[in-house]
Scaffold this active site. Structure first.
Site, PDB file in Angstrom:
ATOM      1  CG  ASP A  72      38.678  40.096  38.524  1.00 52.55           C
ATOM      2  OD1 ASP A  72      39.581  39.830  38.857  1.00 52.55           O
ATOM      3  OD2 ASP A  72      37.633  40.507  39.816  1.00 52.55           O
ATOM      4  CB  SER A  73      39.001  35.662  40.718  1.00 53.56           C
ATOM      5  OG  SER A  73      39.347  37.421  41.029  1.00 53.56           O
ATOM      6  CB  CYS A 123      40.966  38.828  37.133  1.00 55.54           C
ATOM      7  SG  CYS A 123      42.241  37.586  38.095  1.00 55.54           S
ATOM      8  CG  ASN A 124      46.601  42.667  37.013  1.00 55.17           C
ATOM      9  OD1 ASN A 124      47.338  43.048  36.075  1.00 55.17           O
ATOM     10  ND2 ASN A 124      45.783  43.336  37.695  1.00 55.17           N
ATOM     11  CD  GLU A 135      35.706  39.488  46.156  1.00 51.06           C
ATOM     12  OE1 GLU A 135      35.004  38.952  45.640  1.00 51.06           O
ATOM     13  OE2 GLU A 135      36.241  40.316  45.069  1.00 51.06           O
ATOM     14  CG  HIS A 140      39.464  43.228  44.025  1.00 46.13           C
ATOM     15  ND1 HIS A 140      39.219  42.037  42.801  1.00 46.13           N
ATOM     16  CD2 HIS A 140      38.735  42.265  44.601  1.00 46.13           C
ATOM     17  CE1 HIS A 140      38.554  41.078  42.694  1.00 46.13           C
ATOM     18  NE2 HIS A 140      37.842  41.479  44.227  1.00 46.13           N
ATOM     19  CE1 TYR A 147      39.328  31.727  40.288  1.00 44.47           C
ATOM     20  CE2 TYR A 147      40.359  32.895  38.749  1.00 44.47           C
ATOM     21  CZ  TYR A 147      39.059  32.299  38.964  1.00 44.47           C
ATOM     22  OH  TYR A 147      38.216  31.937  38.666  1.00 44.47           O
ATOM     23  CB  CYS A 154      45.298  43.311  42.732  1.00 37.81           C
ATOM     24  SG  CYS A 154      43.755  42.990  42.794  1.00 37.81           S
TER      25      CYS A 154
END
Ligand code: DGL
Length: 275
Positions: free
Chosen positions: A12-13, A75-76, A160, A196, A44, A194
Site C-alpha cells: 500500500d502507499s 491499494c485502490n 495518515e 485507508h 498516492y 480506499c
C-alpha cells in the site's frame, strides 16, 4: 530458505493496506507475508498516473527481490493507476511466472450483490475516481447497477496524520458523504474504495442514513485471495507457509510502528527500506 518459495507481498502507499492484511491473515494464517507501506511518498491519490505507476512498479520490483511470487496491491489507487501496466508491460519482461493482483476486480465482482436499489456509491481517492476503474469493472459484472462516485481527497491525509478520530475530521466526512448522497437518493450501498477509509468508518456511519450498507474491502479481498490460491496451485505451491509476517516502510520506523498498530490491531515491528 527454499528460493522456489517466498512470502505473499502486500503493498500500500501507506497504512491502508494493513486493513486488508489483517483480514487476509485472519482468513489465511498459514502463509508468510511481507507488508510494504510507501509512507515516504504517500498519499498516492493525488498523484499522476505516471508517478503512481513508477512508484508502484519500484515497490513491486522490491517485493520480487524479496522472493515474493505473488504481490497484492492492497491499494485502490495503485490498482487503478498501475496494475494493468505492470501486468501487461512489465511482468512479461521481469518474470512471467510472477503474479501481481489488485483490489478493484475482486470488489467489483461482488459489490452488486449488496444493493437492493442497484444504486451504489463509491467513496475513493481522486486518482481512483478519475481512473473510472470501478465504473468500468462493475459494469462488466452488474450492467444494471448505477454507480455514483465521490472523491474524498482530504481523508487519507487526515488518517495518515492520525487526525481521523478528532473533531476536525467530521467536517470533511460530512462534506464528502453529503456530496455523494446528493448525487442520487436511491443509493443504498456505499463502498469504501480506499483501504485507508475503514479507519473513518465510525464517522462515516454517523453521516450516512442508518440503513445504508457500508462496505469495506478487507474480507472481500481475503476471500478472493483464498479462492485464487485454490484455483492456482502453481502459485500456491510457491507461497511459504510458516505463519511469519514482516513489515517494511519507506519512512521512519518509529512513526510507522506507532501508527500502524491502529490499522492492524496489533503491535508491529517494522524495518526501514530505501527505494
Ligand atoms: N490506501 C490507498 C487506496 O486504497 C491509497 C491512498 C493514497 O495514498 O492516496 O486508494
Amino acid at each position: 530458505m527454499n528460493k522456489q518459495q517466498g512470502a505473499i507481498g502486500i503493498f500500500d502507499s501507506g497504512y491502508g493496506g494493513l486493513t486488508i492484511l489483517k483480514e487476509i491473515v485472519n482468513k489465511l494464517p498459514q502463509y508468510n507475508y511481507i507488508y510494504l507501506g510507501d509512507n515516504a511518498r504517500s498519499p498516492y491519490g493525488t498523484r499522476s498516473f505516471e508517478t503512481v505507476y513508477q512508484y508502484t512498479l519500484q515497490c513491486v520490483e522490491w517485493f520480487f527481490k524479496q522472493n515474493c511470487h505473488l504481490v497484492i496491491l492492497a491499494c485502490n489507487t495503485a490498482s487503478a493507476k498501475a496494475l494493468k501496466n505492470i501486468q501487461q508491460k512489465n511482468l512479461p519482461f521481469i518474470d512471467a511466472d510472477k503474479r501481481v493482483l489488485g483490489v478493484i476486480r475482486p470488489t467489483s465482482e461482488i459489490i452488486g450483490n449488496y444493493s437492493n436499489t442497484k444504486h451504489i456509491g463509491i467513496l475513493a481517492t481522486n486518482g481512483t475516481v478519475q481512473s473510472n476503474s470501478y465504473v468500468i469493472e462493475i459494469e462488466k459484472f452488474y450492467p444494471e447497477v448505477k454507480i455514483f462516485q465521490q472523491a474524498c481527497p482530504m481523508w487519507v491525509p487526515l488518517i495518515e496524520n492520525n487526525e481521523h478520530e478528532n473533531k476536525g475530521a467530521d467536517f470533511f466526512v460530512k462534506e464528502y458523504t453529503q456530496a455523494l448522497l446528493k448525487q442520487n437518493d436511491k443509493i443504498d450501498t456505499v463502498l469504501l474504495a480506499c483501504t485507508h477509509y475503514p479507519l473513518l468508518l465510525k464517522k462515516i456511519k454517523d453521516h450516512l442514513p442508518a440503513d445504508t450498507k457500508i462496505i469495506s474491502q478487507g474480507e472481500i479481498v481475503a476471500n478472493s485471495l483464498a479462492n485464487y490460491l485454490q484455483r492456482h496451485t502453481e502459485i500456491e505451491m510457491k507461497c511459504l507457509k510458516e505463519h511469519k509476517i514482516e513489515f517494511y516502510t519507506t519512512d521512519a520506523v518509529e512513526d510507522f510502528n506507532k501508527h500502524a498498530a491502529t490499522f492492524y490491531g496489533k503491535n508491529i515491528n517494522a524495518r526501514h527500506i530505501d527505494l
